[in-house]
Design a protein around this motif. Structure first.
Motif, mmCIF file in Angstrom:
data_model
loop_
_atom_site.group_PDB
_atom_site.id
_atom_site.type_symbol
_atom_site.label_atom_id
_atom_site.label_comp_id
_atom_site.label_asym_id
_atom_site.label_seq_id
_atom_site.Cartn_x
_atom_site.Cartn_y
_atom_site.Cartn_z
ATOM 1 N N GLU A 177 6.188 4.028 23.622
ATOM 2 C CA GLU A 177 6.958 3.324 24.165
ATOM 3 C C GLU A 177 6.222 1.586 23.766
ATOM 4 O O GLU A 177 4.978 1.574 24.390
ATOM 5 C CB GLU A 177 7.537 3.272 24.863
ATOM 6 N N GLY A 178 7.470 1.070 24.470
ATOM 7 C CA GLY A 178 7.062 -1.024 24.558
ATOM 8 C C GLY A 178 6.539 -0.444 26.090
ATOM 9 O O GLY A 178 7.749 0.001 27.034
ATOM 10 N N SER A 201 1.429 3.942 25.655
ATOM 11 C CA SER A 201 1.058 5.033 26.023
ATOM 12 C C SER A 201 2.742 5.010 26.995
ATOM 13 O O SER A 201 3.155 3.996 27.409
ATOM 14 C CB SER A 201 0.372 5.304 26.423
ATOM 15 N N LEU A 202 3.187 6.634 27.241
ATOM 16 C CA LEU A 202 4.380 5.657 28.664
ATOM 17 C C LEU A 202 4.161 5.499 29.744
ATOM 18 O O LEU A 202 2.950 5.883 30.528
ATOM 19 C CB LEU A 202 4.921 8.100 28.424
ATOM 20 N N ALA A 217 -0.229 2.307 35.195
ATOM 21 C CA ALA A 217 -1.080 3.255 34.755
ATOM 22 C C ALA A 217 0.537 3.893 33.822
ATOM 23 O O ALA A 217 1.845 4.226 33.902
ATOM 24 C CB ALA A 217 -0.865 4.534 36.272
ATOM 25 N N TYR A 218 -0.377 4.817 33.085
ATOM 26 C CA TYR A 218 -0.066 5.801 31.745
ATOM 27 C C TYR A 218 -0.381 6.792 31.870
ATOM 28 O O TYR A 218 -1.091 7.781 32.362
ATOM 29 C CB TYR A 218 -0.286 4.880 30.549
ATOM 30 N N GLY A 219 0.512 6.981 30.659
ATOM 31 C CA GLY A 219 0.093 9.283 30.536
ATOM 32 C C GLY A 219 1.234 10.086 31.315
ATOM 33 O O GLY A 219 1.235 10.296 32.601
ATOM 34 N N THR A 220 2.575 10.535 30.873
ATOM 35 C CA THR A 220 3.402 11.335 31.287
ATOM 36 C C THR A 220 3.824 13.007 31.135
ATOM 37 O O THR A 220 3.817 13.894 31.206
ATOM 38 C CB THR A 220 4.739 10.508 31.579
ATOM 39 N N ILE A 221 3.331 12.900 29.676
ATOM 40 C CA ILE A 221 2.751 14.484 28.463
ATOM 41 C C ILE A 221 1.511 14.628 28.658
ATOM 42 O O ILE A 221 0.783 14.285 27.463
ATOM 43 C CB ILE A 221 4.061 13.869 27.093
#
Length: 312
Positions: A177-178, A201-202, A217-221
């Protein structure tokens, strides 16, 4: 005589005809009048009694400050619910975008309610902010941006009168995503975009600890390690942070929350993520600290949920 009798007969017949017509008209009028009265009575019976408005049930952010979404309106209170001020925004706009929340409560981080500010981020053909600096007596509205489609993540915050920020992610496709960060130096009146980290990244969490230092902070999946970027110049440039993770916690603590200031350093809590099962069904978290303004982080201790609220 025959002529007189004929006239009399005609006269009598005319009287009878006139009387008949008059009687029929009178009956019709009486019937119409009766039907009108009956209709009015039925209408009166069908109109429900207007009861007193149900008292608003507030969702409180502090002892006295809260909001309500009852009656399809957003209203705020600063005195525990005795007096309410309506926020001039359509309720549906508060939940617009890709992520809509449960619509029973405002989306987390999409608003701020403090003694000084009441701010609400919403999406109505553009990403906007409606805000008050006098506890809801007067309101202003500003456009943050009209270039972001399908908002998913959203957060509004401030560090001072001259540093407000809004962070959004948008246009998600699978696990990409943006994202965008906007800054206001005039209490939310006008907004300017900053630069962004070089990643799609999400977004999992974000925020600034002061006007210079911010984090995304990134990363949800299914993240396998912490992934966070820091800016020390108000968003002009971003660098990926480094975590000194003990080997036994590899792939355990993977989702960092926004850091916070603590004494002479920064601290943050890292969660186990959606698949966490290290201890107590993933409830245990890890505390890390940084002495270089968020560039590198070292492990301090495991943290149980009941102790985490004492931090920050």
């Amino acid at each position: 005589m025959k002529y007189i009798s004929l006239i009399s007969s005609v006269f009598i017949i005319s009287i009878i005809i006139i009387a008949t017509i008059f009687y029929q008209d009178r009956e019709q009028l009486l019937t119409l009048d009766a039907e009108l009265k009956l209709s009015q009575q039925q209408q009166q019976k069908s109109v429900p009694e207007i009861s007193e408005s149900e008292p608003l049930r507030g969702i409180y952010v502090s002892e006295k400050i809260g909001y309500s979404l009852q009656n399809d309106k957003l209203q705020i209170t600063y005195d525990g619910g005795n007096e309410w001020e309506e926020v001039p925004v359509e309720k549906e706009y508060l939940f617009a975008g890709e992520y809509n929340g449960n619509q029973q409560e405002l989306i987390e981080d999409s608003y701020l309610l403090t003694e000084q500010y009441a701010t609400f981020l919403f999406d109505a053909e553009a990403t906007k902010l409606v805000y008050s600096i006098d506890q809801g007596s007067t309101w202003q509205e500003s456009v943050i941006t009209d270039k972001i489609p399908h908002i998913r993540y959203r957060k509004v915050g401030f560090q001072s009168d001259t540093f407000w920020y809004a962070i959004m992610s948008f246009d998600r496709t699978m696990s990409q995503e943006g994202a965008a960060v906007y800054i206001s130096a005039d209490q939310g009146n006008t907004w300017q975009p900053t630069n962004m980290p070089d990643t799609t990244s999400l977004v999992a969490d974000s925020g600034f600890v002061d006007a210079d230092t911010g984090f995304i902070a990134y990363g949800t999946i299914n993240p396998e390690e912490p992934n966070m970027y820091v800016t020390n110049d108000g968003g002009e440039s971003w660098q990926e942070t480094t975590f000194e993770m003990p080997s036994k916690y590899d792939r355990v603590f993977v989702m960092p929350n926004v850091p916070f200031k603590e004494e002479d350093h920064l601290s943050l809590i890292i969660e186990q993520g959606p698949n966490g099962d290290y201890y107590r069904d993933g409830l245990i978290r890890a505390k890390f600290i940084s002495y270089d303004n968020g560039q590198t982080w070292e492990f301090v201790e495991e943290v149980e949920p009941e102790h985490e609220e004492q931090m920050g």
